[in-house]
Design a protein around this motif. Structure first.
Motif, PDB file in Angstrom:
ATOM      1  N   LEU A 134      33.292  14.395 -60.028  1.00 58.64           N
ATOM      2  CA  LEU A 134      32.854  15.001 -58.779  1.00 58.64           C
ATOM      3  C   LEU A 134      33.790  14.529 -57.683  1.00 58.64           C
ATOM      4  N   SER A 135      34.451  15.437 -57.036  1.00 62.88           N
ATOM      5  CA  SER A 135      35.413  15.077 -55.993  1.00 62.88           C
ATOM      6  C   SER A 135      34.969  15.643 -54.650  1.00 62.88           C
ATOM      7  N   GLY A 136      35.555  15.126 -53.589  1.00 60.09           N
ATOM      8  CA  GLY A 136      35.226  15.596 -52.246  1.00 60.09           C
ATOM      9  C   GLY A 136      33.857  15.169 -51.772  1.00 60.09           C
ATOM     10  N   LEU A 137      33.312  14.087 -52.363  1.00 60.26           N
ATOM     11  CA  LEU A 137      32.018  13.582 -51.933  1.00 60.26           C
ATOM     12  C   LEU A 137      32.154  12.862 -50.591  1.00 60.26           C
ATOM     13  N   THR A 138      31.048  12.748 -49.885  1.00 58.42           N
ATOM     14  CA  THR A 138      31.049  12.100 -48.575  1.00 58.42           C
ATOM     15  C   THR A 138      30.719  10.629 -48.726  1.00 58.42           C
ATOM     16  N   ASN A 139      31.603   9.792 -48.230  1.00 63.70           N
ATOM     17  CA  ASN A 139      31.387   8.355 -48.342  1.00 63.70           C
ATOM     18  C   ASN A 139      30.098   7.964 -47.625  1.00 63.70           C
ATOM     19  N   GLY A 140      29.241   7.241 -48.318  1.00 60.56           N
ATOM     20  CA  GLY A 140      27.970   6.795 -47.754  1.00 60.56           C
ATOM     21  C   GLY A 140      26.822   7.741 -47.975  1.00 60.56           C
ATOM     22  N   ASN A 141      27.098   8.943 -48.500  1.00 60.82           N
ATOM     23  CA  ASN A 141      26.030   9.915 -48.729  1.00 60.82           C
ATOM     24  C   ASN A 141      25.314   9.633 -50.052  1.00 60.82           C
ATOM     25  N   ILE A 170      31.785   2.494 -52.687  1.00 56.11           N
ATOM     26  CA  ILE A 170      32.435   1.591 -53.627  1.00 56.11           C
ATOM     27  C   ILE A 170      31.850   0.198 -53.446  1.00 56.11           C
ATOM     28  N   SER A 171      32.101  -0.644 -54.430  1.00 56.50           N
ATOM     29  CA  SER A 171      31.435  -1.944 -54.489  1.00 56.50           C
ATOM     30  C   SER A 171      31.624  -2.749 -53.210  1.00 56.50           C
ATOM     31  N   SER A 172      32.847  -2.753 -52.659  1.00 56.64           N
ATOM     32  CA  SER A 172      33.121  -3.586 -51.482  1.00 56.64           C
ATOM     33  C   SER A 172      32.379  -3.101 -50.244  1.00 56.64           C
ATOM     34  N   VAL A 180      22.417  10.182 -68.791  1.00 60.61           N
ATOM     35  CA  VAL A 180      23.422  10.559 -67.788  1.00 60.61           C
ATOM     36  C   VAL A 180      23.711   9.333 -66.927  1.00 60.61           C
ATOM     37  N   PHE A 181      24.966   9.046 -66.711  1.00 57.78           N
ATOM     38  CA  PHE A 181      25.324   7.875 -65.908  1.00 57.78           C
ATOM     39  C   PHE A 181      26.594   8.161 -65.126  1.00 57.78           C
ATOM     40  N   LYS A 182      26.896   7.299 -64.185  1.00 54.40           N
ATOM     41  CA  LYS A 182      28.019   7.560 -63.285  1.00 54.40           C
ATOM     42  C   LYS A 182      28.879   6.320 -63.106  1.00 54.40           C
ATOM     43  N   THR A 183      30.137   6.565 -62.730  1.00 51.42           N
ATOM     44  CA  THR A 183      31.063   5.508 -62.339  1.00 51.42           C
ATOM     45  C   THR A 183      31.709   5.933 -61.032  1.00 51.42           C
ATOM     46  N   ILE A 184      31.481   5.180 -59.964  1.00 51.97           N
ATOM     47  CA  ILE A 184      32.083   5.500 -58.665  1.00 51.97           C
ATOM     48  C   ILE A 184      33.543   5.069 -58.709  1.00 51.97           C
ATOM     49  N   ASP A 185      34.443   6.041 -58.589  1.00 51.20           N
ATOM     50  CA  ASP A 185      35.875   5.774 -58.744  1.00 51.20           C
ATOM     51  C   ASP A 185      36.516   5.301 -57.447  1.00 51.20           C
ATOM     52  N   ASP A 186      36.242   5.986 -56.353  1.00 52.43           N
ATOM     53  CA  ASP A 186      36.741   5.580 -55.040  1.00 52.43           C
ATOM     54  C   ASP A 186      35.783   6.130 -53.992  1.00 52.43           C
ATOM     55  N   GLU A 187      36.212   6.191 -52.735  1.00 52.93           N
ATOM     56  CA  GLU A 187      35.286   6.537 -51.661  1.00 52.93           C
ATOM     57  C   GLU A 187      34.781   7.974 -51.735  1.00 52.93           C
ATOM     58  N   THR A 188      35.509   8.866 -52.424  1.00 53.45           N
ATOM     59  CA  THR A 188      35.106  10.277 -52.428  1.00 53.45           C
ATOM     60  C   THR A 188      34.957  10.876 -53.823  1.00 53.45           C
ATOM     61  N   THR A 189      35.186  10.123 -54.878  1.00 52.94           N
ATOM     62  CA  THR A 189      35.074  10.677 -56.236  1.00 52.94           C
ATOM     63  C   THR A 189      34.206   9.784 -57.122  1.00 52.94           C
ATOM     64  N   THR A 190      33.462  10.439 -58.000  1.00 50.88           N
ATOM     65  CA  THR A 190      32.603   9.748 -58.961  1.00 50.88           C
ATOM     66  C   THR A 190      32.664  10.490 -60.289  1.00 50.88           C
TER      67      THR A 190
END
Length: 879
Positions: free
Chosen positions: A334-341, A369-371, A284-294
């Protein structure tokens, strides 16, 4: 009327035997295997498949196979079927009706059954030198095998095998004294032990849920089962079947081949008491797409109907989480995630008959996100608090940073030399977290990555623990070199199984010396085989030595992923210099069974690498710069080599006939070992030598002594032998003229005026990520790219550089940009035209705010004209 008769006959058959005969019209079906919607069987000369859900006399013939007196079972590995027929043959059965099977091994001895264990092929049969001896053997090549264990019964009476982990079970088919045996394949000396004796003519066998299901090959035979320990009763399943042979289980459905004289065919029996083998997804692996979705992805599970994904705050119980159900693909967002959580994510499988697996091992990540991820600083001269929080307070030990770094973070390393230990040769820099980016080449004052000036502040990860290395150019002499063979690090960077998606950028990695044992492989960088992605940029890999395979980068891929997710090995703007081993000295890469990999090597210099015999008893194979291989069934490797320079590399190996070596090797271990397709473009091969030949000029690219790649195309490249070799399937715009380096004797491989490499490359072959040559200059200059790593006449390329700037108060921002680019200028804009780096016009506007969201990622030029006709040209990067 015919349909009614068929239905009545089917009903009678079903009622009489409490099983459904799903296929007829076949003579003597023996082995059997279920894959997806089909049941495959052997009839001693052909491989045939039926639709597993239909009552039908129709079938599809896969291929004709030469007859054999043995050849009892089928073995499935992913979408590959192995068959013991005149040796062993294999065929990929995915998609359309397969083609003729490919030979896995040629032997003069008789083979009765075949199976796959631990990514290797085994068989039961007679001893190749003595047909009266009965053995279990492992395939080691198309014409070779090695002994594993003696068999206590005649091999021709061994009719089927099954596996429970490392335990092999096999049947001895005898009328009244049949037996089931087991062998522990993981044992130092595997030996057969009796599980159950006194069985009436056992034939097929299949393990599931701690039980062994087997058929009894009698006129009124049956399906039976016993506990795998052999203890307890023998249970009967269903009603009699005439002369049942092979058996396979798919969920709660048991499939059996029958050779009964009047009712032969394929039977299906549903056992409501049978629990399907429903397992949790792996990898199982993940890709962080933006600040609230992975995006969460995983390897598919055979027999899965759907998947459930549950995510919770890190550390919380899975029962409290949010669950997405009924996912029919192998990924979800996964959407609606909390940035930094920080989150934990679990996946489970839903199988047939309402059975569900346990949850997978969870993955943990922080939604950043990476930045946004923190930078950890390393500087061996720092004298502050040494907590890695700034240049002043940097860690002085790189391993401290690697231990502290969180997933997805960056490590910046200042100039200087760093060692994994003062004296321990076993110590390495261990990569323990995923998506870590390690950057070197800093002076120790920079605030952004763009402030780094590559080439002026070397960050060296060194294995020269005593600071006394004096390298020599001969491999055996350098291997025995007393300044390095007793004190240098065995390896330098160890990418562990949890170090997924590592980026190494701006590092010099040197002086590993791998002489730890007679079997140890690899040198400076070693990668766990389960890692999918690895990227090297702006790195120098040099002066590494290894006793066996590879001294620079060892990148083996063993992913066992039949669903087809592709891995990647990316090497950009690097240098491999003076690495020495017996084969694949600069880079060694292979893909094993069910493994798909894209290999991209661009703008990279290979200089003075050596592949050679170490001694008369330790001979080499060749491929001084790189060996890229497909070595497993169903593997798929795509290789893209662009704008590289290969110079002064040495082949001095005698394993093969003189002249079979090559600087770069691209091959398959055997004809059936997957597929490998390669393209070489805009590259220069010059001055590479084969010291085993009189003429000394070596083949630039070939397959060594292995099976040829499926395709190998070469475009717009230079080779003094004009790219000879039977591995090459296509050549276009090639040249064998001297590339006219400025000073090759002193390792200056830039181009002189008049070089045939100038303006003769193909711009379309360059990956969009490549904007600079090896010196950091503009990669495409004067409209057409040059061959090799250096662009003639070009200048340093920076994001804020101007071309033909007539008005200095014109700027564009933000740069790089994602969705919008703004033009700042004192005068009024007349128009702005955006061009791709290849010179194609992509948009024109009269607005100072330009929408760039529809542009592909890469480098662009923007021509800005004001109301007075003054023109400025700027560069920008679209992320």
């Amino acid at each position: 009327m015919k349909t009614q008769i068929l239905l009545i006959f089917t009903l009678i058959t079903t009622l009489s035997y409490a099983q459904t005969r799903i296929a007829s019209g076949i003579n003597g079906p023996v082995g059997i295997q279920v894959i997806d919607d089909y049941v495959y069987t052997l009839n001693n000369s052909s491989l045939i498949r039926y639709n597993k859900s239909e009552v039908s006399t129709s079938y599809e013939l896969v291929s004709n196979i030469s007859s054999s007196t043995n050849g009892y079972n089928l073995w499935r590995e992913g979408n590959y079927l192995f068959m013991p027929f005149t040796g062993i043959k294999g065929v990929n059965v995915s998609g359309v009706i397969p083609t003729i099977p490919i030979q896995q091994i040629n032997v003069t001895s008789t083979i009765s059954t075949v199976f796959h264990y631990n990514n290797e092929l085994y068989y039961t049969g007679s001893n190749p030198s003595n047909s009266s001896q009965h053995e279990l053997r492992k395939v080691t090549g198309i014409n070779s095998s090695v002994f594993v264990a003696s068999l206590p019964v005649a091999h021709q009476n061994i009719t089927d095998v099954t596996l429970d982990g490392s335990t092999l079970y096999f049947v001895f088919n005898n009328l009244s004294t049949g037996k089931i045996y087991k062998i522990d394949l993981s044992a130092t000396t595997p030996a057969a032990q009796i599980v159950k004796s006194g069985l009436p003519a056992p034939w097929g066998i299949h393990f599931v849920d701690d039980y062994l299901y087997f058929t009894s090959n009698l006129t009124n035979g049956q399906i039976r089962k016993i506990h795998k320990s052999g203890a307890g009763s023998v249970y009967y399943i269903g009603q009699p079947i005439q002369s049942p042979r092979g058996i396979d289980i798919d969920g709660q459905d048991i499939y059996v081949a029958s050779v009964g004289s009047s009712l032969q065919g394929i039977y299906k029996y549903t056992d409501a008491n049978l629990t399907p083998n429903c397992v949790a997804p792996s990898n199982v692996f993940k890709t962080i797409d933006d600040e609230t979705t992975t995006t969460i992805s995983w390897n598919g599970v055979y027999g899965a109907l759907s998947y459930d994904v549950t995510y919770v705050n890190a550390g919380d119980d899975v029962s409290t989480g949010t669950t997405i159900t009924g996912i029919t693909t192998t990924s979800t967002v996964l959407s609606g995630l909390t940035n930094g959580n920080e989150y934990d994510v679990y996946v489970k499988t839903n199988c047939t008959s309402a059975t569900t697996s346990d949850y997978s091992n969870y993955i943990n990540f922080t939604q950043l996100i990476s930045s946004q991820r923190p930078i950890i600083y390393v500087d061996y001269t720092a004298s502050g608090s040494n907590d890695g929080s700034s240049w002043a307070d940097a860690f002085t030990d790189l391993q401290d940073a690697l231990t502290t770094v969180s997933e997805g973070s960056k490590i910046w390393i200042a100039k200087g030399t760093y060692k994994a230990s003062a004296s321990n040769r076993d110590a390495t820099f261990d990569i323990l977290k995923e998506n870590v980016s390690i950057y070197g080449g800093f002076a120790g004052t920079e605030n952004s990555i763009e402030d780094r000036v590559l080439g002026t502040n070397a960050t060296i990860l060194s294995g020269d623990l005593n600071n006394n290395d004096v390298n020599v150019s001969d491999f055996p002499s350098n291997y025995g070199n007393s300044t390095r063979n007793g004190d240098n690090s065995y390896h330098l960077i160890n990418i562990t199984a949890t170090g997924e998606s590592l980026l190494l950028d701006g590092l010099t990695i040197s002086d590993a010396h791998t002489n730890v044992s007679a079997t140890e492989t690899g040198g400076a960088i070693i990668k766990d085989k389960s890692i999918y992605n690895l990227t090297l940029k702006n790195c120098i890999i040099k002066d590494n030595v290894s006793r066996n395979t590879n001294a620079g980068l060892l990148a083996e891929f063993e992913l066992n992923n039949p669903t087809g997710q592709r891995a990647s090995l990316v090497i950009e703007n690097c240098q491999f210099i003076n690495n020495m081993s017996r084969e694949g000295s600069g880079i060694y890469m292979h893909a094993k069974i069910d493994t798909n990999v894209d290999v991209t090597i661009t703008n990279t210099l290979f200089d003075s690498n050596v592949a050679a015999d170490l001694s008369d008893s330790n001979k080499g194979y060749g491929a001084s710069v790189a060996w890229i291989r497909s070595i497993g069934a169903n593997a798929d490797v795509n290789v893209n080599i662009v704008n590289n320079t290969y110079v002064n590399n040495i082949e001095n190996t005698t394993t093969f006939i003189a002249g079979k070596g090559s600087t770069l090797a691209i091959s398959k271990s055997g004809p059936s070992d997957g597929a490998i397709n390669a393209t070489i473009s805009n590259s220069i091969f010059w001055g590479n030598k084969d010291l085993t030949t009189t003429g000394n000029v070596v083949n630039s690219v070939n397959a060594l002594n292995e099976s040829l790649p499926n395709s190998l195309a070469i475009y717009n490249s230079i080779d003094e032998r004009n790219f000879i070799g039977n591995a090459i399937t296509h050549k276009a715009s090639i040249n064998y003229s001297n590339p006219l380096f400025v000073n090759a004797a002193n390792s200056n491989f830039t181009l002189q005026t008049g070089s045939p490499a100038i303006n003769t490359g193909d711009n379309t072959k360059i990956p969009t990520s490549i904007t600079k040559d090896l010196l950091g200059n503009q990669r495409i200059f004067d409209t057409t790219v040059d061959m090799g790593v250096y662009e003639f006449g070009s200048s340093v390329l920076g994001v804020n550089d101007n071309f033909n700037v007539f008005k200095s108060d014109v700027t564009v921002y933000p740069n790089p940009t994602v969705s919008n680019l703004n033009i700042k200028m004192d005068s009024n804009l007349k128009r702005a035209i955006v061009y791709s780096v290849l010179g194609n016009k992509v948009l024109e506007t009269t607005s100072k705010k330009i929408t760039t969201s529809n542009l592909k990622s890469g480098l662009y030029l923007i021509k800005i004209e004001d109301e007075n006709g003054t023109v400025s040209t700027k560069k920008f990067i679209k992320k």
